[in-house]
Design a protein around this motif. Structure first.
Motif, PDB file in Angstrom:
ATOM      1  N   SER A  97      -3.152   2.943   6.755  1.00  0.00           N
ATOM      2  CA  SER A  97      -4.716   2.949   6.850  1.00  0.00           C
ATOM      3  C   SER A  97      -5.420   4.038   7.757  1.00  0.00           C
ATOM      4  O   SER A  97      -4.443   4.741   8.428  1.00  0.00           O
ATOM      5  CB  SER A  97      -5.020   1.582   7.818  1.00  0.00           C
ATOM      6  N   LEU A 127     -10.604   3.090   9.715  1.00  0.00           N
ATOM      7  CA  LEU A 127     -10.389   1.650   9.444  1.00  0.00           C
ATOM      8  C   LEU A 127      -9.728   1.047  10.529  1.00  0.00           C
ATOM      9  O   LEU A 127      -9.995  -0.164  11.104  1.00  0.00           O
ATOM     10  CB  LEU A 127      -9.356   1.442   7.981  1.00  0.00           C
ATOM     11  N   SER A 144       0.746  -1.009  -0.113  1.00  0.00           N
ATOM     12  CA  SER A 144       0.020   0.020  -0.114  1.00  0.00           C
ATOM     13  C   SER A 144       1.113   1.241   0.018  1.00  0.00           C
ATOM     14  O   SER A 144       2.004   1.074   0.383  1.00  0.00           O
ATOM     15  CB  SER A 144      -0.859  -0.121   1.379  1.00  0.00           C
TER      16      SER A 144
END
Ligand SMILES: C[S@@+](CC[C@H](N)C(=O)[O-])C[C@H]1O[C@@H](n2cnc3c(N)ncnc32)[C@H](O)[C@@H]1O
Length: 112
Positions: free
Chosen positions: A38, A42, A34
């Protein structure tokens, strides 16, 4: 019992955390998986199963810059044991610096 505020500022969302994450993504996109950490929303949802009482052992796989780590630590409030298993030694070092009490293992989660 601990409470976790949705709006509590989180260090992983700081420019330093985001920059470190992006740097590691550019270095190794497949393993980092990623380009950004996050969101707190989340992290709150994903860590909801952390028990609110007792002394649980929480094993966090792939903590990155600590998006979930921050919220798990808030939920634990010093109870139990929190082990973070991170393959990337640079991200593990960052995590150790941000969470001095955290048990950080530089290891492959697949070998647990
Ligand atoms: C998509 S990021 C998620 C980071 C963080 N949990 C978040 O939600 O912001 C995946 C993380 O897992 C780590 N990772 C990838 N493969 C791993 C493995 N086999 N064992 C441990 N960590 C791993 C990467 O280095 C990266 O920090």
């Amino acid at each position: 019992m601990s409470t976790v505020a949705p709006s509590t500022p989180s260090p992983h969302a700081s420019p330093a955390g985001t920059g470190a994450f992006l740097r590691e993504f550019l270095r190794d996109p497949l393993r980092t998986a990623s380009a950004l950490p996050s969101s707190r929303a989340l992290a709150l949802a994903a860590t909801a199963p952390v028990p609110a009482t007792g002394d649980p052992v929480v094993v966090e796989l792939g903590p990155g810059t600590g998006a979930f780590t921050d919220v798990i630590a808030e939920r634990l409030g010093g109870r139990g044991h929190h082990l973070a298993v991170e393959l990337n030694p640079r991200l593990a070092a960052l995590l150790r610096a941000r969470h001095p009490g955290l048990d950080v293992a530089v290891a492959d989660a697949a070998e647990l």
